[in-house]
Design a protein around this motif. Structure first.
Motif, short mmCIF file in Angstrom:
data_model
loop_
_atom_site.label_atom_id
_atom_site.label_comp_id
_atom_site.label_asym_id
_atom_site.label_seq_id
_atom_site.Cartn_x
_atom_site.Cartn_y
_atom_site.Cartn_z
N TYR A 235 0.88 -1.18 0.00
CA TYR A 235 0.00 0.00 0.00
C TYR A 235 0.91 1.23 0.00
CZ TYR A 235 -4.58 2.17 0.72
OH TYR A 235 -5.74 2.86 0.55
N ILE A 236 0.74 2.09 -0.99
CA ILE A 236 1.63 3.23 -1.19
C ILE A 236 0.83 4.53 -1.15
CG2 ILE A 236 3.27 4.35 -2.78
CD1 ILE A 236 3.76 1.52 -3.96
N ASP A 237 1.33 5.48 -0.39
CA ASP A 237 0.72 6.81 -0.35
C ASP A 237 1.81 7.84 -0.63
OD1 ASP A 237 -1.90 8.34 0.87
OD2 ASP A 237 -0.04 9.43 1.31
N VAL A 238 1.50 8.79 -1.49
CA VAL A 238 2.48 9.82 -1.87
C VAL A 238 2.47 10.93 -0.82
CG1 VAL A 238 3.18 11.48 -3.62
CG2 VAL A 238 2.13 9.29 -4.31
N ASN A 239 3.62 11.20 -0.26
CA ASN A 239 3.74 12.28 0.72
C ASN A 239 3.93 13.62 0.01
OD1 ASN A 239 3.64 10.53 2.96
ND2 ASN A 239 5.83 10.07 2.77
N GLY A 240 3.20 14.61 0.47
CA GLY A 240 3.43 15.98 0.00
C GLY A 240 2.74 16.36 -1.28
N LEU A 241 1.78 15.57 -1.77
CA LEU A 241 1.11 15.93 -3.02
C LEU A 241 0.31 17.22 -2.86
CD1 LEU A 241 0.21 15.30 -5.92
CD2 LEU A 241 -1.67 13.93 -4.95
N HIS A 242 -0.43 17.33 -1.77
CA HIS A 242 -1.25 18.52 -1.55
C HIS A 242 -0.37 19.77 -1.50
CE1 HIS A 242 -4.61 20.93 -0.15
NE2 HIS A 242 -3.88 21.35 0.88
N GLU A 243 0.75 19.67 -0.77
CA GLU A 243 1.66 20.82 -0.65
C GLU A 243 2.27 21.20 -1.99
OE1 GLU A 243 1.57 18.16 1.14
OE2 GLU A 243 1.76 18.58 3.30
N LEU A 244 2.64 20.18 -2.78
CA LEU A 244 3.25 20.45 -4.09
C LEU A 244 2.24 21.11 -5.03
CD1 LEU A 244 5.74 20.10 -5.91
CD2 LEU A 244 4.83 17.87 -6.59
N ASN A 245 1.00 20.65 -4.99
CA ASN A 245 -0.03 21.27 -5.81
C ASN A 245 -0.23 22.74 -5.45
OD1 ASN A 245 -0.65 19.02 -7.38
ND2 ASN A 245 -2.21 18.27 -5.95
N ASN A 246 -0.19 23.03 -4.15
CA ASN A 246 -0.38 24.41 -3.69
C ASN A 246 0.81 25.29 -4.04
OD1 ASN A 246 -2.90 23.83 -2.64
ND2 ASN A 246 -2.14 23.44 -0.57
N ASP A 247 2.02 24.74 -3.90
CA ASP A 247 3.23 25.55 -4.09
C ASP A 247 3.59 25.74 -5.57
OD1 ASP A 247 3.39 25.72 -1.36
OD2 ASP A 247 4.91 24.15 -1.15
N LYS A 248 3.49 24.65 -6.37
CA LYS A 248 3.99 24.70 -7.74
C LYS A 248 2.92 24.42 -8.80
CE LYS A 248 8.73 23.43 -6.51
NZ LYS A 248 9.87 22.53 -6.80
N GLY A 249 1.70 24.15 -8.35
CA GLY A 249 0.62 23.92 -9.31
C GLY A 249 0.37 22.43 -9.55
N HIS A 250 -0.81 22.16 -10.08
CA HIS A 250 -1.22 20.77 -10.28
C HIS A 250 -0.40 20.05 -11.35
CE1 HIS A 250 -4.76 20.57 -7.66
NE2 HIS A 250 -4.92 21.87 -7.95
N ALA A 251 0.18 20.79 -12.28
CA ALA A 251 1.01 20.14 -13.30
C ALA A 251 2.21 19.46 -12.65
CB ALA A 251 1.47 21.17 -14.33
N SER A 252 2.77 20.11 -11.64
CA SER A 252 3.91 19.51 -10.92
C SER A 252 3.47 18.28 -10.14
CB SER A 252 4.53 20.53 -9.97
OG SER A 252 5.07 21.62 -10.69
N GLY A 253 2.29 18.38 -9.53
CA GLY A 253 1.76 17.23 -8.81
C GLY A 253 1.48 16.06 -9.75
N ASP A 254 0.94 16.35 -10.93
CA ASP A 254 0.69 15.30 -11.92
C ASP A 254 1.99 14.65 -12.37
OD1 ASP A 254 -1.98 15.88 -11.74
OD2 ASP A 254 -2.08 17.01 -13.63
#
Length: 350
Positions: A235-254
């Motif tokens: 079971y894998i969960d990505v750490n920091g996705l929400h923060e990355l989306n907020n800081d650098k935009g959803h393209a970076s999160g994608d």
């Protein structure tokens, strides 16, 4: 022009790859159709066989009914049992069905009762190409061969108006049966291909090119059957996705999700890897030593962290003899949350 004719004769107007997508559905439909037709035919022919003992006018067909009933019962037995487990036998059963039912019609129409106008064989010519889904080239060749045999026997055993009518009917209705059969089956195959593609879209995550949550829910109950000894859940969960989306935009999160998904597929394959949430992935691994799996996990984590990303992982392995798939996933998920909690705890200390 020649290429279009080839595509129509071999793949009903589709390319080879698209036709292969429809093959499982074609096999299923033919298996069901073969079972249904042979069952109905067996019952009808057996009834006709017994009628021959009471009605003198059809007594000459008794041997044909006996042979036809036995052959139809054989097809019925195999299509109801063996064909369900062994897909390779479905199309041979279809071609055996052509042989049995066309031969049955020919024997009654041109040999045992040559003085009467043929009906059974003409009915077969109309309906068999519609009932079974087959490549047009095979349908044309098969129907053409049996029409030729029928016409030959007609010239040997019939005469006068009966001969003329039967020959004309065989040609005309054979042609109409083939045309209608090919048109109906072309529509069928197109619908099978479309259905397959729609299912793939509904089961496939476009961003990560992985199986999605819908696929996970549909496949979960069958996954334990893939294992012989053990089944492991990661079971894998990505750490920091929400923060990355907020800081650098959803393209970076994608981009982060695509990279992590690529790593998961590279180390553990695509077939049993699923994106089950925005930042959650589940992988199942049958019959692999837990130490080897942890070695792959460590290497994957290193690759991911070298890109500046972080993941929390929970792993659980169970013997198939004592396996509850729901418990396996829940334990792996609980272990993941422990890892995630530890990650954020260490991050706060920094």
């Amino acid at each position: 022009m020649l290429e279009k004719i080839k595509k129509f004769l071999l793949y009903m107007g589709n390319d080879q790859i698209s036709y292969k997508l429809a093959t499982p559905q074609i096999r299923h439909v033919n298996q069901v159709t073969t079972a249904l037709v042979s069952t109905c035919a067996t019952i009808l022919i057996v009834v006709m066989f017994f009628i021959t003992f009471f009605v003198e006018g059809v007594a000459s067909n008794r041997s044909v009914y006996a042979i036809g009933g036995a052959m139809s019962a054989f097809i019925m037995a195999y299509s109801l049992s063996y064909a369900k487990k062994h897909e390779w036998i479905v199309m041979p059963l279809v071609h055996i069905s052509y042989f049995v039912f066309y031969s049955y019609g020919i024997l009654i129409g041109a040999i045992t009762d040559p003085g009467e106008k043929t009906v059974t064989f003409i009915v077969m010519l109309v309906f068999l190409p519609i009932l079974f889904v087959d490549r047009p080239i095979y349908s044309i060749a098969t129907t053409g061969i049996y029409i030729a045999i029928f016409i030959y026997l007609c010239f040997k055993n019939k005469s006068g108006a009966v001969l003329q009518n039967d020959v004309i009917d065989a040609i005309v209705f054979g042609f109409l049966g083939l045309i209608s059969g090919m048109l109906v089956n072309q529509i069928r195959v197109h619908s099978y291909i479309l259905e397959y593609k729609l299912q793939e879209v509904s089961r496939f995550d476009q961003l990560t090119q992985m199986n999605n949550r819908n696929s996970y829910e549909l496949d979960l109950g069958e996954i334990p059957e893939r294992a012989i000894r053990t089944l492991t859940c990661i079971y894998i969960d990505v750490n920091g996705l929400h923060e990355l989306n907020n800081d650098k935009g959803h393209a970076s999160g994608d981009e982060m999700l695509r990279f992590i998904a690529g790593q998961i597929k590279m180390f553990f394959g695509e077939e049993l890897s699923f994106r089950v949430g925005g930042d959650e992935f589940i992988v199942f691994i049958p019959d692999v030593n837990e130490a080897d799996i942890k070695g792959d996990i460590d290497e994957m984590i290193t690759n991911i962290e070298n890109e500046g990303y972080h993941i929390a992982i929970g792993i659980e392995q169970a013997s198939v003899h004592y396996l509850s798939i729901d418990s396996l996933v829940k334990t792996a998920e609980a272990n993941m949350y422990k890892s995630k909690k530890e990650y954020y705890k260490n991050r706060t200390r920094r």
